[in-house]
Design a protein around this motif. Structure first.
Motif, short mmCIF file in Angstrom:
data_model
loop_
_atom_site.label_atom_id
_atom_site.label_comp_id
_atom_site.label_asym_id
_atom_site.label_seq_id
_atom_site.Cartn_x
_atom_site.Cartn_y
_atom_site.Cartn_z
N ALA A 63 0.83 -1.21 0.00
CA ALA A 63 0.00 0.00 0.00
C ALA A 63 0.86 1.26 0.00
O ALA A 63 0.54 2.24 -0.68
N ILE A 64 1.97 1.23 0.75
CA ILE A 64 2.87 2.39 0.78
C ILE A 64 3.57 2.56 -0.57
O ILE A 64 3.70 3.69 -1.08
N ILE A 65 4.01 1.46 -1.15
CA ILE A 65 4.65 1.53 -2.48
C ILE A 65 3.69 2.10 -3.51
O ILE A 65 4.11 2.77 -4.47
N SER A 66 2.41 1.86 -3.31
CA SER A 66 1.42 2.33 -4.30
C SER A 66 1.33 3.84 -4.38
O SER A 66 0.83 4.38 -5.37
N VAL A 67 1.78 4.55 -3.31
CA VAL A 67 1.65 6.02 -3.32
C VAL A 67 2.38 6.65 -4.49
O VAL A 67 1.78 7.41 -5.28
N PRO A 68 3.69 6.41 -4.69
CA PRO A 68 4.35 7.00 -5.87
C PRO A 68 3.77 6.48 -7.18
O PRO A 68 3.76 7.22 -8.17
N VAL A 69 3.27 5.24 -7.17
CA VAL A 69 2.66 4.71 -8.40
C VAL A 69 1.40 5.50 -8.74
O VAL A 69 1.18 5.91 -9.89
N GLN B 158 -0.33 -7.61 -3.85
CA GLN B 158 -1.74 -7.44 -3.55
C GLN B 158 -2.02 -6.05 -2.97
O GLN B 158 -3.05 -5.43 -3.28
N GLY B 159 -1.11 -5.56 -2.13
CA GLY B 159 -1.30 -4.22 -1.57
C GLY B 159 -1.28 -3.15 -2.65
O GLY B 159 -2.13 -2.25 -2.66
N VAL B 160 -0.34 -3.24 -3.57
CA VAL B 160 -0.28 -2.27 -4.67
C VAL B 160 -1.53 -2.35 -5.53
O VAL B 160 -2.18 -1.33 -5.82
N GLY B 161 -1.90 -3.56 -5.93
CA GLY B 161 -3.07 -3.72 -6.80
C GLY B 161 -4.35 -3.27 -6.15
O GLY B 161 -5.19 -2.63 -6.79
N LYS C 143 -0.12 12.21 -12.68
CA LYS C 143 0.54 13.03 -13.70
C LYS C 143 0.04 12.68 -15.10
O LYS C 143 -0.17 13.56 -15.93
N LEU C 144 -0.15 11.39 -15.35
CA LEU C 144 -0.68 10.97 -16.64
C LEU C 144 -2.10 11.51 -16.84
O LEU C 144 -2.48 11.93 -17.94
#
Length: 519
Positions: free
Chosen positions: A359-365, A427-430, A371-372
Motif C-alpha cells: 500500500a505504501i509503495i502504491s503512493v508513488p505509483v 496485492q497491496g499495490v493492486g 501526472k498521466l
C-alpha cells in the motif's frame, strides 16, 4: 464542492419552475439585492424566491474549494486517519480470535463478520443523511459511537455481548468509510482529487493490515481485552480532533447557513438556498407522506443507485471482490503461516505487513498515474471520470497474480515463508490502485450523489467481506492452499474486464443516468 452545489440548485430550480403558482413581485424589485463577494443570486422562474450560490470568482472564504491548501491537506489527513482507524478496528479481533475463543467461547470468525455487517447497515443512514444535513454532524456522531463501543467491547462479559458490540462498532465505524471520500470531493477540485484519494486509499488497506498484528501481539503479551483497548485509545484521540478541528464541508449546507445569515442582515426573506427551497416545497404535503418521501429520498438512494446504475453495480462487484479477498486472508493466513509454515503466536500475523508495504509503495505509483491524468486532461481540454480508470486496469491483473503466487508459493512447508509473504506486496499495490481509481471514478461520475454511490459500494463490499472469511478455513483445508488460491484468483479474473468496459462505454452510461450530472 461548487459543482455539487450547482447540481443541487439545478434540481431545485427545475422543480420550482414546474409549479403553477405565480409569485407577485413588487415594482421596485427589478434589481437583485447586493451580496458579499464570492456569492451570487439568481431569479427562479415563476417563484418569488432568489437562489443563493457560491460564485466561481471571486472566492468566498466559506467555499471549501477555495480554502488554503494547508487546510485541505489537514482535512484529508484527518479523514484518512479516521478511515485507517475504522479499518484497523474491523480486523483487530481476528488477531486476538484464539484468545477470545479460549475465554468466551464461540466462533473465531464471527466477531470480524459482525463488524462488517455493521458496515452494511451504517451507510444506509450515514451517507444519505450527510447529503441532506452535512458531513460534520455524522463524523462527530460516528467518532463518539465508535469510541464508546470499542471500549465496551474490551469489557464484553460474554461472547454474545461481544458480537452485539462488534456490530454497533461497525455501524458507527461506517461513517468515515462512506463519508471521507465524499469529504475529499467537497474540498478538492477534480484535477487535484486523485492525489488526495491516493492517501485515502492507502488508509483503507493500511488499517486491515495493522489490525491483526496489533490484536495478535496485544492478546499474546497482555490479554485479548487490549486488542480493543488500543484502538479505543486511538479512536478517543481522533474523536477529539473531529470535535474541535473538523468543520462542515458540504457546500449546499454551507450555502443554507449563509442564506439564513443574509436574511437576518438584509431583511430580505426571498434569499434562499437550494436545500431550503426543497424543504419548503415539501411542506405542502401531509406530514406522514412527507416523512415517507424524505425517508425514501435519504435511505433509498443507495438502493436505487445500485439497482439501476450499471456503473455503481459493476464498481461495487469489482471492489467487493478485491475487498473480500483481503478479509478472507485474515482467516487464510493462519492456515498458511501457522499450520503450514509453523510460525508462532503473534508472528504468524506479521506477513500482513507485506500488504501494508504494498500500500505504501502504491503512493508513488498512484502519483505517477495522477501526472498521466493531468496530461490527458490538458491534451483533451476537458475532464471526464473515465480518465480515472487506468490504475484499475493494472490493479486487477496484479490481484490475480498475487493469489496465484500466494497459493503455489505457500503450500509446501519446505519453501521459506518469505516467498508467500511477498505476494502481499503485489496485492497491496493492486488493491490500492483499484480502490483509488474506482472511488475517484464514482465521486467524479456522481458528484452530488457521491456519498450514496460510495455507500452502495461500502455495503456490497462489506457483505462480501463478512461472508468470505466464514468459508476460508474450509476452502483451504478441503482444496489445499494452492487450489484454493487458484479458485480465488479465477473469481477476480472474471472481474478484470470491468474498468476496460467503463473506459469504452462509461460516458454513454452516464448520459443515460438520472444521478450523474451532465458533462
Amino acid at each position: 464542492m461548487a459543482t455539487t452545489a450547482d447540481d443541487v440548485e439545478k434540481g431545485t430550480v427545475d422543480e420550482l419552475a414546474d409549479e403553477p403558482e405565480q409569485a407577485s413581485r413588487a415594482d421596485d424589485d427589478n434589481s437583485l439585492p447586493a451580496v458579499p463577494a464570492g456569492l451570487a443570486l439568481s431569479r427562479i422562474p415563476d417563484s418569488q424566491y432568489l437562489l443563493l450560490a457560491f460564485s466561481p470568482t471571486p472566492a468566498h472564504p466559506d467555499d471549501p474549494l477555495c480554502r488554503s491548501r494547508r487546510w485541505k491537506v489537514w482535512l484529508t489527513l484527518l479523514a484518512a486517519l479516521l478511515v485507517m482507524l475504522s479499518a484497523l478496528t474491523s480486523s483487530c479481533s481476528s488477531g486476538a480470535a484464539p484468545w477470545i475463543q479460549a475465554d468466551l467461547g464461540g466462533n473465531t470468525t464471527l466477531p470480524l463478520s459482525l463488524f462488517l455487517l455493521g458496515y452494511v447497515a451504517g451507510p444506509w443512514c450515514w451517507s444519505p443523511l450527510s447529503e441532506a444535513y452535512g458531513r460534520r454532524p455524522f463524523f462527530v456522531l460516528g467518532s463518539l459511537g465508535l469510541t464508546a463501543f470499542l471500549g465496551a467491547s474490551a469489557a464484553a462479559p460474554s461472547y454474545g455481548a461481544l458480537l452485539v458490540l462488534r456490530f454497533f462498532s461497525g455501524f458507527f465505524g461506517a461513517v468515515p468509510m462512506t463519508n471521507s471520500g465524499a469529504l475529499t470531493g467537497d474540498i478538492w477540485h477534480a484535477k487535484e482529487r486523485g492525489t488526495a484519494m491516493s492517501f485515502y486509499s492507502v488508509a483503507t488497506f493500511a488499517g486491515p493490515a495493522l489490525g491483526p498484528i496489533i490484536g495478535s501481539f496485544a492478546a499474546y503479551r497482555l490479554s485479548w481485552h487490549w486488542a480493543f483497548i488500543i484502538p479505543c485509545l486511538f479512536s478517543a484521540a481522533l474523536c477529539i480532533a473531529v470535535l474541535f478541528f473538523l468543520p462542515e464541508t458540504y457546500p449546499p449546507v454551507l450555502i443554507s447557513r449563509l442564506a439564513c445569515q443574509l436574511r437576518k442582515e438584509t431583511g430580505d426573506e426571498r434569499i434562499r438556498s437550494a436545500l431550503e427551497l426543497a424543504e419548503m416545497k415539501s411542506r405542502g404535503t401531509p406530514r406522514v407522506q412527507r416523512f415517507r418521501a424524505e425517508a425514501w429520498r435519504l435511505l433509498g438512494t443507495p438502493i436505487v443507485m445500485i439497482s439501476t446504475e450499471p456503473i455503481v453495480a459493476a464498481v461495487a462487484a469489482f471492489a467487493s471482490c478485491c475487498y473480500a479477498l483481503i478479509y478472507l486472508l485474515f482467516e487464510g493466513y493462519p492456515v498458511i503461516f501457522s499450520e503450514v509454515h509453523h510460525l508462532g503466536p503473534g508472528y504468524s500475523s506479521l506477513p500482513f505487513l507485506s500488504i501494508l508495504v504494498g500500500a505504501i509503495i502504491s503512493v508513488p505509483v498512484t502519483l505517477w498515474y495522477q501526472k498521466l491524468y493531468l496530461r490527458d486532461v490538458k491534451r483533451e481540454g476537458r475532464h471526464t471520470p473515465e480518465q480515472r480508470l487506468p490504475p484499475a486496469l493494472a490493479g486487477g491483473p496484479m490481484i490475480v497474480v498475487s493469489f496465484l503466487w500466494l497459493g503455489w508459493g505457500g503450500y509446501k512447508p519446505h519453501v521459506h515463508w518469505i516467498v508467500p509473504t511477498l505476494s502481499g506486496v503485489l496485492q497491496g499495490v493492486g488493491s490500492v490502485l483499484i480502490f483509488r481509481s474506482m472511488q475517484t471514478y464514482l465521486i467524479d461520475a456522481y458528484e452530488r450523489n457521491a456519498a450514496s454511490a460510495l455507500a452502495s459500494n461500502v455495503v456490497t463490499r462489506s457483505i462480501a467481506g463478512a461472508l468470505f472469511p466464514l468459508f476460508a478455513p474450509a476452502l483451504f483445508h478441503h482444496l489445499g492452499v494452492q487450489w484454493g488460491c487458484t479458485l480465488l484468483a479465477g473469481c477476480m479474473f472474471l472481474l478484470v474486464p470491468v474498468p476496460f468496459l467503463f473506459e469504452r462505454y462509461g460516458e454513454r452510461l452516464r448520459r443515460r443516468s438520472r444521478f450523474a450530472p451532465g458533462r
